[in-house]
Design a protein around this motif. Sequence first.
Motif, PDB file in Angstrom:
ATOM      1  N   GLU A   1       0.822  -1.205   0.000  1.00 35.55           N
ATOM      2  CA  GLU A   1       0.000   0.000   0.000  1.00 35.55           C
ATOM      3  C   GLU A   1       0.864   1.265   0.000  1.00 35.55           C
ATOM      4  OE1 GLU A   1      -2.227  -3.446   1.304  1.00 35.55           O
ATOM      5  OE2 GLU A   1      -0.340  -2.578   2.035  1.00 35.55           O
ATOM      6  N   ILE A   2       1.972   1.246   0.732  1.00 37.41           N
ATOM      7  CA  ILE A   2       2.856   2.423   0.780  1.00 37.41           C
ATOM      8  C   ILE A   2       3.518   2.644  -0.575  1.00 37.41           C
ATOM      9  CG2 ILE A   2       4.970   3.345   1.813  1.00 37.41           C
ATOM     10  CD1 ILE A   2       4.151   1.972   4.420  1.00 37.41           C
ATOM     11  N   ASP A   3       3.964   1.555  -1.216  1.00 34.04           N
ATOM     12  CA  ASP A   3       4.572   1.686  -2.547  1.00 34.04           C
ATOM     13  C   ASP A   3       3.566   2.263  -3.555  1.00 34.04           C
ATOM     14  OD1 ASP A   3       7.088   0.846  -1.883  1.00 34.04           O
ATOM     15  OD2 ASP A   3       6.770  -1.246  -2.440  1.00 34.04           O
ATOM     16  N   GLU A   4       2.314   1.811  -3.470  1.00 32.85           N
ATOM     17  CA  GLU A   4       1.288   2.357  -4.370  1.00 32.85           C
ATOM     18  C   GLU A   4       1.042   3.830  -4.096  1.00 32.85           C
ATOM     19  OE1 GLU A   4      -2.223   0.028  -4.078  1.00 32.85           O
ATOM     20  OE2 GLU A   4      -1.370  -1.742  -5.069  1.00 32.85           O
ATOM     21  N   LEU A   5       0.991   4.201  -2.829  1.00 30.69           N
ATOM     22  CA  LEU A   5       0.754   5.594  -2.457  1.00 30.69           C
ATOM     23  C   LEU A   5       1.878   6.502  -2.931  1.00 30.69           C
ATOM     24  CD1 LEU A   5      -1.074   7.579  -0.869  1.00 30.69           C
ATOM     25  CD2 LEU A   5       0.329   7.076   1.148  1.00 30.69           C
ATOM     26  N   LEU A   6       3.120   6.021  -2.855  1.00 30.67           N
ATOM     27  CA  LEU A   6       4.280   6.824  -3.234  1.00 30.67           C
ATOM     28  C   LEU A   6       4.613   6.712  -4.723  1.00 30.67           C
ATOM     29  CD1 LEU A   6       6.645   6.130  -0.184  1.00 30.67           C
ATOM     30  CD2 LEU A   6       5.132   8.085  -0.552  1.00 30.67           C
ATOM     31  N   GLY A   7       3.872   5.863  -5.438  1.00 27.33           N
ATOM     32  CA  GLY A   7       4.094   5.735  -6.878  1.00 27.33           C
ATOM     33  C   GLY A   7       5.208   4.787  -7.260  1.00 27.33           C
ATOM     34  N   TYR A   8       5.586   3.883  -6.368  1.00 26.83           N
ATOM     35  CA  TYR A   8       6.656   2.924  -6.661  1.00 26.83           C
ATOM     36  C   TYR A   8       6.120   1.544  -7.038  1.00 26.83           C
ATOM     37  CZ  TYR A   8      10.007   6.263  -4.754  1.00 26.83           C
ATOM     38  OH  TYR A   8      10.778   7.375  -4.531  1.00 26.83           O
ATOM     39  N   ALA A   9       4.808   1.394  -7.124  1.00 25.93           N
ATOM     40  CA  ALA A   9       4.216   0.105  -7.490  1.00 25.93           C
ATOM     41  C   ALA A   9       3.765   0.146  -8.943  1.00 25.93           C
ATOM     42  CB  ALA A   9       3.032  -0.211  -6.574  1.00 25.93           C
ATOM     43  N   PRO A  10       4.398  -0.607  -9.840  1.00 29.52           N
ATOM     44  CA  PRO A  10       3.991  -0.614 -11.258  1.00 29.52           C
ATOM     45  C   PRO A  10       2.551  -1.083 -11.420  1.00 29.52           C
ATOM     46  CG  PRO A  10       6.130  -1.675 -10.954  1.00 29.52           C
ATOM     47  CD  PRO A  10       5.557  -1.484  -9.591  1.00 29.52           C
ATOM     48  N   GLN A  11       1.831  -0.453 -12.343  1.00 28.99           N
ATOM     49  CA  GLN A  11       0.432  -0.801 -12.593  1.00 28.99           C
ATOM     50  C   GLN A  11       0.287  -1.360 -14.009  1.00 28.99           C
ATOM     51  OE1 GLN A  11      -1.937  -0.619 -10.200  1.00 28.99           O
ATOM     52  NE2 GLN A  11      -0.284   0.049  -8.826  1.00 28.99           N
ATOM     53  N   PRO A  12      -0.419  -2.497 -14.176  1.00 32.02           N
ATOM     54  CA  PRO A  12      -0.583  -3.078 -15.512  1.00 32.02           C
ATOM     55  C   PRO A  12      -1.536  -2.253 -16.358  1.00 32.02           C
ATOM     56  CG  PRO A  12      -1.875  -4.303 -13.916  1.00 32.02           C
ATOM     57  CD  PRO A  12      -1.070  -3.306 -13.132  1.00 32.02           C
ATOM     58  N   GLU A  13      -1.419  -2.429 -17.680  1.00 30.81           N
ATOM     59  CA  GLU A  13      -2.333  -1.747 -18.596  1.00 30.81           C
ATOM     60  C   GLU A  13      -3.680  -2.469 -18.611  1.00 30.81           C
ATOM     61  OE1 GLU A  13       0.089  -2.109 -22.153  1.00 30.81           O
ATOM     62  OE2 GLU A  13       0.597   0.017 -22.019  1.00 30.81           O
ATOM     63  N   ALA A  14      -4.690  -1.794 -19.092  1.00 28.04           N
ATOM     64  CA  ALA A  14      -6.030  -2.389 -19.185  1.00 28.04           C
ATOM     65  C   ALA A  14      -6.144  -3.163 -20.495  1.00 28.04           C
ATOM     66  CB  ALA A  14      -7.088  -1.302 -19.123  1.00 28.04           C
ATOM     67  N   HIS A  15      -6.445  -4.456 -20.388  1.00 33.12           N
ATOM     68  CA  HIS A  15      -6.614  -5.306 -21.567  1.00 33.12           C
ATOM     69  C   HIS A  15      -7.845  -6.187 -21.333  1.00 33.12           C
ATOM     70  CE1 HIS A  15      -2.608  -4.181 -22.966  1.00 33.12           C
ATOM     71  NE2 HIS A  15      -2.150  -4.459 -21.756  1.00 33.12           N
ATOM     72  N   ALA A  16      -8.950  -5.790 -21.868  1.00 35.76           N
ATOM     73  CA  ALA A  16     -10.194  -6.535 -21.636  1.00 35.76           C
ATOM     74  C   ALA A  16     -10.174  -7.855 -22.394  1.00 35.76           C
ATOM     75  CB  ALA A  16     -11.390  -5.689 -22.063  1.00 35.76           C
ATOM     76  N   GLY A  17     -10.017  -8.961 -21.670  1.00 33.30           N
ATOM     77  CA  GLY A  17     -10.092 -10.285 -22.280  1.00 33.30           C
ATOM     78  C   GLY A  17      -8.951 -10.643 -23.207  1.00 33.30           C
ATOM     79  N   ALA A  18      -7.886  -9.862 -23.233  1.00 38.33           N
ATOM     80  CA  ALA A  18      -6.764 -10.148 -24.137  1.00 38.33           C
ATOM     81  C   ALA A  18      -5.921 -11.298 -23.598  1.00 38.33           C
ATOM     82  CB  ALA A  18      -5.904  -8.899 -24.319  1.00 38.33           C
ATOM     83  N   ALA A  19      -5.339 -12.064 -24.511  1.00 40.84           N
ATOM     84  CA  ALA A  19      -4.496 -13.190 -24.124  1.00 40.84           C
ATOM     85  C   ALA A  19      -3.154 -12.688 -23.603  1.00 40.84           C
ATOM     86  CB  ALA A  19      -4.288 -14.122 -25.317  1.00 40.84           C
ATOM     87  N   ARG A  20      -2.612 -13.407 -22.649  1.00 35.75           N
ATOM     88  CA  ARG A  20      -1.320 -13.026 -22.090  1.00 35.75           C
ATOM     89  C   ARG A  20      -0.193 -13.365 -23.059  1.00 35.75           C
ATOM     90  NH1 ARG A  20      -1.211 -15.242 -15.976  1.00 35.75           N
ATOM     91  NH2 ARG A  20       0.761 -14.086 -16.014  1.00 35.75           N
ATOM     92  N   ALA A  21       0.846 -12.569 -23.015  1.00 39.93           N
ATOM     93  CA  ALA A  21       2.006 -12.805 -23.873  1.00 39.93           C
ATOM     94  C   ALA A  21       2.720 -14.077 -23.442  1.00 39.93           C
ATOM     95  CB  ALA A  21       2.956 -11.610 -23.800  1.00 39.93           C
ATOM     96  N   THR A  22       3.474 -14.661 -24.344  1.00 40.27           N
ATOM     97  CA  THR A  22       4.225 -15.864 -24.009  1.00 40.27           C
ATOM     98  C   THR A  22       5.381 -15.514 -23.079  1.00 40.27           C
ATOM     99  OG1 THR A  22       5.733 -15.615 -25.890  1.00 40.27           O
ATOM    100  CG2 THR A  22       3.672 -16.838 -26.262  1.00 40.27           C
ATOM    101  N   THR A  23       5.857 -16.509 -22.376  1.00 37.28           N
ATOM    102  CA  THR A  23       6.978 -16.303 -21.452  1.00 37.28           C
ATOM    103  C   THR A  23       8.227 -15.871 -22.206  1.00 37.28           C
ATOM    104  OG1 THR A  23       6.057 -18.036 -20.037  1.00 37.28           O
ATOM    105  CG2 THR A  23       8.309 -17.360 -19.611  1.00 37.28           C
ATOM    106  N   GLN A  24       8.443 -16.454 -23.395  1.00 40.86           N
ATOM    107  CA  GLN A  24       9.607 -16.085 -24.183  1.00 40.86           C
ATOM    108  C   GLN A  24       9.538 -14.629 -24.618  1.00 40.86           C
ATOM    109  OE1 GLN A  24      12.330 -18.272 -24.814  1.00 40.86           O
ATOM    110  NE2 GLN A  24      13.188 -16.260 -25.302  1.00 40.86           N
ATOM    111  N   ALA A  25       8.340 -14.137 -24.922  1.00 44.98           N
ATOM    112  CA  ALA A  25       8.186 -12.732 -25.308  1.00 44.98           C
ATOM    113  C   ALA A  25       8.544 -11.813 -24.147  1.00 44.98           C
ATOM    114  CB  ALA A  25       6.755 -12.474 -25.776  1.00 44.98           C
ATOM    115  N   VAL A  26       8.154 -12.184 -22.946  1.00 43.29           N
ATOM    116  CA  VAL A  26       8.519 -11.392 -21.764  1.00 43.29           C
ATOM    117  C   VAL A  26      10.032 -11.412 -21.564  1.00 43.29           C
ATOM    118  CG1 VAL A  26       8.276 -11.185 -19.273  1.00 43.29           C
ATOM    119  CG2 VAL A  26       6.295 -11.796 -20.654  1.00 43.29           C
TER     120      VAL A  26
END
Length: 378
Positions: free
Chosen positions: A39-64
């Motif tokens: 919660e502190i990291d989110e408040l201070l802006g140090y917690a990365p937030q994912p993008e919004a993807h409605a129903g989209a498939a996750r990328a492959t592990t190799q792509a990451v």
Amino acid sequence: MKARTVRLWSVVHTWTSLISTVFLLLLCLTGLPLIFHHEIDELLGYAPQPEAHAGAARATTQAVADAALAADPGHVLQYISWDKDEPGIVTAFTNSAVDGLPDNTTVRAFDAVSTKLLGPVGVGPMLIVLKLHTDMFAGQPGKLFLGGMGLLFAVAIISGVVLYWPFTRRLRFATIRDSTSRRVRWLDWHNLIGVVTVAWALVVGLTGVVNTWAELMLNQWKATELASMVVAYAGKPPPTRLASLDDVVVRARQTAPGMEVAFVAFPGTPFTSSHHFAAFMRGDTALTARLLKPVLLDGETGEVADSRALPLYLQALLISQPLHFGDYGGMPLKVIWAALDGLTIVVIGSGLYLWLARRRKRAPAKADTFARRAPVLS
């Protein structure tokens, strides 16, 4: 209980408490914000937030993996992990070498769908607080030292419980005596808060001690269990070309049906051998999500080499880590943990005050005795 026995327990309680007081205060004060570190990291802006993807498939592990290497050219991957509480984020660990020092590791978060770089992980003021809490910036010796202080804390708690009955047997439970002596009132509060928090303090203290042994436990597992799992690869050179991460993940899931990959360790990292990927699998319940099961896969072909449950001492470690910070039951449990942490600070502080007040009370008495016994010079 005989008077001599009470005095012996009192000495044990006093000195185990005094020796560990400063370090216990440090651990309690740093542990309080760590309970809410997400919660502190989110408040201070140090917690990365994912993008919004409605129903989209996750990328492959190799792509990451490719995205992580592109973000840190010239370095190699050590681990890729998936947080069960943040399904939209994949975390990658890179270093100058697979066996590079942990302090040289770069940790970045990537979007699980687009593989977009979301930002660094484990930065900001909470990292400083965590280092103070775990090893005081002294590495493994600092961890073992704090573990020793934790053991003294456990002895102080047990001796305090032993002394509770002799000192309070004539009082009703939770009695705070209306005395003119501040020391007596603080003694009653010290005893009351101490006995109320005794179970929590023992749990948190002992799980903290177990956590300080994590590196020793991992080394023991590597020297015994892991060594027997990879004995067929003894003398073989490390792979020069790594298997596809997608194949590694698929085969690991097939080997442990009903489980998901918590993280993948690359060949040569501390969690595996120089020849194997290690996919650590987790269950889907609050408990089984903590109890990881390693699946070793050939680093070059991706074929499963072995899979065994972790020994009991490592399972105890995995359970103790989240229990230490109250990271099991969401915000309600965190609030309870924080309240009990605050009460423990009061117990430690009041114990120090009682000791100092007792010394101040004895000092004039000793001075009077000395004056009475001193020879009169005529």
